[in-house]
Design a protein around this motif. Structure first.
Motif, PDB file in Angstrom:
ATOM      1  N   LEU A  41       0.833  -1.196   0.000  1.00 57.27           N
ATOM      2  CA  LEU A  41       0.000   0.000   0.000  1.00 57.27           C
ATOM      3  C   LEU A  41       0.870   1.249   0.000  1.00 57.27           C
ATOM      4  O   LEU A  41       2.042   1.213   0.379  1.00 57.27           O
TER       5      LEU A  41
ATOM      6  N   ARG B 297      -7.232   0.118  -3.130  1.00 61.07           N
ATOM      7  CA  ARG B 297      -7.109   1.554  -2.880  1.00 61.07           C
ATOM      8  C   ARG B 297      -8.331   2.112  -2.163  1.00 61.07           C
ATOM      9  O   ARG B 297      -8.334   3.279  -1.774  1.00 61.07           O
TER      10      ARG B 297
ATOM     11  N   TYR C  48      -6.456   9.595  -3.102  1.00 61.70           N
ATOM     12  CA  TYR C  48      -5.835   8.601  -2.233  1.00 61.70           C
ATOM     13  C   TYR C  48      -6.160   8.888  -0.767  1.00 61.70           C
ATOM     14  O   TYR C  48      -6.533   7.983  -0.013  1.00 61.70           O
TER      15      TYR C  48
ATOM     16  N   HIS D 182      -7.764   6.666   2.182  1.00 63.22           N
ATOM     17  CA  HIS D 182      -6.684   6.114   2.997  1.00 63.22           C
ATOM     18  C   HIS D 182      -7.085   5.842   4.443  1.00 63.22           C
ATOM     19  O   HIS D 182      -6.770   4.772   5.001  1.00 63.22           O
TER      20      HIS D 182
END
Length: 217
Positions: free
Chosen positions: A6, A88, A171, A175
Motif C-alpha cells: 500500500l 485503494r 488517495y 486512505h
C-alpha cells in the motif's frame, strides 16, 4: 505467499514490488499495469479508463475488481502473488477478502507529499520499451532521450502536476478508512500489517521487509 503493498502514488511500491517478486519468486500484479494494458488495447473499457486517469481520477471499484479477478485466475499466480496498487478503497479491500485468499503480509510505504511531487513530476518514460528515468534520481545519459534507442522520453499524462494533486486527494479520501480496516484485521490476527518509512533508500526498505517476513515465518 500473498503480499499487498500500500501507499500513495510515488511512494516506491513499484520498486519494492519488483525486488520482492524476484527474491520470493512470486508474481507481481500491478493494477496500474493492468489498466495501461487495457488502454493500449484501445478497447471499450480501455478508452473509458484512459479518460478517467487523464483527469487524475480513480477508476471505479467495479472496473478494477473485475479486471483483477480476471488476472488472478491465471495459472501463473497459483504459487502466490504480490498486489501493487490494490486495494485503494475499502470496497476493494473487502472484495479481496471475499475471495478467501489469505493475505500473509501488508506493507504500507509512507512518504511526505512534497517528496511525492518531486518523485512523480520528474519521471520520464520511454513508451516503446517501458524504461523509466527520473530527471533527478535516475537521469538519462542524454537529456530527454532514451539511453538505448535515443528516442524521445515523455511525461505520462497522469504524472502532470494537476493530475498528481488529484491522485493524492483521491488517495487521502480513501486512505483513512482503508487503514482503519486493516488495523482492525490486524487486531483480529487475520493478517500482518506494517507501515514503513518510504523515504529511505530502496535497499534499506527491502531489508526491513525481508526481516519482517523472516521473523514471521
Amino acid at each position: 505467499m500473498h503480499i499487498i503493498l500500500l501507499g500513495a502514488p510515488g511512494t516506491g511500491k513499484g520498486t519494492q514490488s519488483k525486488i520482492i517478486s524476484k527474491e520470493y519468486k512470486i508474481q507481481q500484479i500491478s493494477t496500474g499495469d493492468i489498466l495501461r494494458k487495457n488502454i493500449e488495447s484501445k478497447n471499450k473499457i480501455g478508452k473509458k479508463i484512459y479518460n478517467i486517469l487523464k483527469n487524475g481520477e480513480l477508476v471505479s471499484d467495479n472496473i478494477v475488481c473485475d479486471l483483477l479477478y480476471k488476472e488472478i485466475k491465471k495459472e501463473q499466480y497459483i504459487k502466490g502473488f504480490l498486489l501493487d496498487g490494490f486495494p485503494r478503497t475499502i470496497e476493494q479491500a473487502k472484495y479481496i477478502s471475499s475471495l478467501n485468499i489469505k493475505i500473509d503480509f501488508i506493507f504500507e510505504l509512507i512518504v511526505p507529499d512534497e517528496l511525492i511531487f518531486k518523485r512523480i513530476s520528474g519521471r520520464r518514460i520511454h513508451v516503446q520499451s517501458g524504461r523509466t528515468y527520473h530527471i533527478n534520481f535516475n537521469p538519462p545519459k542524454e537529456q530527454g532521450k532514451d539511453d538505448i534507442t535515443k528516442e524521445p522520453l515523455v511525461i505520462r499524462e497522469d504524472d502532470t502536476i494537476e493530475s498528481i494533486k488529484n491522485r493524492l486527494e483521491n488517495y487521502k479520501e480513501n486512505h483513512k478508512k482503508l487503514n482503519e480496516y486493516y488495523l482492525k484485521e490486524k487486531k483480529l490476527k487475520k493478517l500482518k500489517f506494517f507501515q514503513l518509512d518510504g523515504t529511505k533508500k530502496p535497499d534499506i526498505i527491502y531489508n526491513k521487509i525481508e526481516k519482517i517476513i523472516a521473523s514471521k515465518n
